[in-house]
Scaffold this active site. Structure first.
Site, mmCIF file in Angstrom:
data_model
loop_
_atom_site.group_PDB
_atom_site.id
_atom_site.type_symbol
_atom_site.label_atom_id
_atom_site.label_comp_id
_atom_site.label_asym_id
_atom_site.label_seq_id
_atom_site.Cartn_x
_atom_site.Cartn_y
_atom_site.Cartn_z
ATOM 1 N N CYS A 105 0.830 -1.210 0.000
ATOM 2 C CA CYS A 105 0.000 0.000 0.000
ATOM 3 C C CYS A 105 0.860 1.254 0.000
ATOM 4 O O CYS A 105 1.379 1.664 1.047
ATOM 5 C CB CYS A 105 -0.930 -0.014 1.216
ATOM 6 S SG CYS A 105 -1.898 1.483 1.371
ATOM 7 N N CYS B 240 -0.318 4.099 2.174
ATOM 8 C CA CYS B 240 -0.125 3.911 3.624
ATOM 9 C C CYS B 240 1.338 4.132 3.999
ATOM 10 O O CYS B 240 1.640 4.722 5.017
ATOM 11 C CB CYS B 240 -0.473 2.493 4.071
ATOM 12 S SG CYS B 240 -1.932 1.810 3.362
ATOM 13 N N ASP B 241 2.234 3.611 3.182
ATOM 14 C CA ASP B 241 3.634 3.511 3.601
ATOM 15 C C ASP B 241 4.591 4.402 2.818
ATOM 16 O O ASP B 241 5.765 4.492 3.176
ATOM 17 C CB ASP B 241 4.106 2.050 3.486
ATOM 18 C CG ASP B 241 3.277 1.130 4.367
ATOM 19 O OD1 ASP B 241 2.843 1.593 5.443
ATOM 20 O OD2 ASP B 241 3.044 -0.028 3.991
#
Ligand code: NDP
Length: 323
Positions: free
Chosen positions: A136, A139-140
């Site tokens: 992701c 997200c990261d």
């Protein structure tokens, strides 16, 4: 609704599950949503959603899902966190057993368990998840500011993530097993024009490698045409090779295709009273809006099924299908 048998239980809380909840709640069926591993589903790990109608400037994925949940709750949906560990669909009411041991019985079931990111299947991949391997980017990606990263895959997800990461990382290398992308033309054009994105064609990841601290510092790549192996120095490897439907729970009870997607007619599964909506039964469109639409259909069908009984419902459904 008797004390211990519910009318409608919905497994999953993405756009399909929450739309089914909204409709069944408004039909006074007091639905229960079991939220699953990722409450709110895949949109909670994305940023701006630009193709949800009605938001001309886009809407943040987590906000959209929080609003959908609040709306479903407002009309009387009950929510339960946790995972369904077992289902028994062989008799009605259906029985669901949660990971905490709790047993729930319901006359109808709406399966909206969605899909999860596919992995390459490398031994290093799981070990290094969170230490440089991710599924992701939104997200990261933040952790890789000004550092080189790789993206594996050639579809819309891979290219969208590459474009997103190009704003953060020092460089993005897209690693694709063929020499043409599957992604839509508009996405391809954007990626080809981006000076921070380069491509390794006809290339497979053999292994993801880490430094002595256990953090990713490279990807061992093999050219599928020449067989030449080399190591690309990257601090992050984002795997974006598609998704697998979350259907293991229903193996042997609900019909599935070879990809594991639930086979449905409209939103009806092979078990009367069990409906499915969203990514779990849709290998083609897989959009938030189509999932929400299917969730609405599942809710209306569940309501009809409860009202009419199996024979009448099927008669009506068959008539609608042939109309
Ligand atoms: P796709 O299935 O479209 O693409 C998966 C990609 O990963 C393909 O390029 C495939 O290669 C590659 N791949 C699959 N398995 C492996 C493997 N084992 N090793 C190496 N590479 C592999 O998945 P996406 O998640 O990209 O997209 C899913 C759906 O969602 C699509 O319909 C897409 O259009 C849609 N979508 C739309 C977006 C948008 O409109 N903004 C954004 C994101 C997704 P190959 O090409 O060789 O098969």
């Amino acid at each position: 609704m008797s004390d211990d048998v519910r009318d409608v239980v919905i497994i999953g809380s993405g756009p399909a599950g929450l739309t089914a909840a909204l409709y069944t709640a408004r039909a006074n069926l007091h639905p229960l949503v079991i939220e699953g591993l990722q409450p709110g589903g895949q949109l909670t790990i994305t940023t701006m959603v630009e193709n949800w109608p009605g938001h001309k400037d886009g809407v943040m994925g987590p906000q959209l899902m929080a609003d959908m949940r609040a709306q479903a709750e407002h009309f009387g949906t009950a929510f339960m966190s946790g995972l369904v560990e077992r289902v028994d669909l062989s008799q009605r009411p259906f029985t669901l057993t949660l990971d905490g041991g709790q047993v729930i019985r319901s006359r109808t079931l709406i399966v909206a368990t969605g899909a999860s990111a596919k992995l390459l299947g490398l031994p290093s991949e799981m070990k290094l998840m969170g230490r440089g391997v991710s599924t992701c980017a939104t997200c990261d990606g933040f952790f890789f500011r000004n550092r080189p990263v790789a993206i594996v895959g050639g579809g819309d997800t891979a290219i969208e993530e590459a474009l997103y990461l190009s704003k953060l990382a020092s460089h993005v290398t897209v690693i694709h097993r063929r020499d043409t992308l599957r992604a839509s033309k508009i996405m391809q054009d954007k990626a080809f024009a981006n000076p921070k994105i380069s491509f390794r064609w006809n290339t497979e990841v053999e292994e993801i490698v880490a430094d002595e601290r256990g953090d990713v510092n490279g990807a061992r790549l093999r050219d599928t045409k020449t067989g030449v192996v080399d190591t690309l120095a990257v601090d992050g490897v984002f795997v974006a090779i598609g998704h697998t439907p979350n259907t293991a729970l229903f193996k042997g009870q609900l019909d599935m295709d070879e990809g594991g997607y639930l086979v449905t007619t409209g939103v009806r599964t092979n078990v009367a009273g069990v409906f499915a909506a969203g990514d779990v039964q849709d290998p083609v469109y897989r959009q938030a809006i189509t999932s929400a639409g299917a969730g609405c259909m599942a809710a209306i069908d569940a309501e009809r099924w409860l009202e009419l009984g199996d024979a009448e419902y099927h008669h009506g459904a068959a008539a609608t299908a042939s109309a």
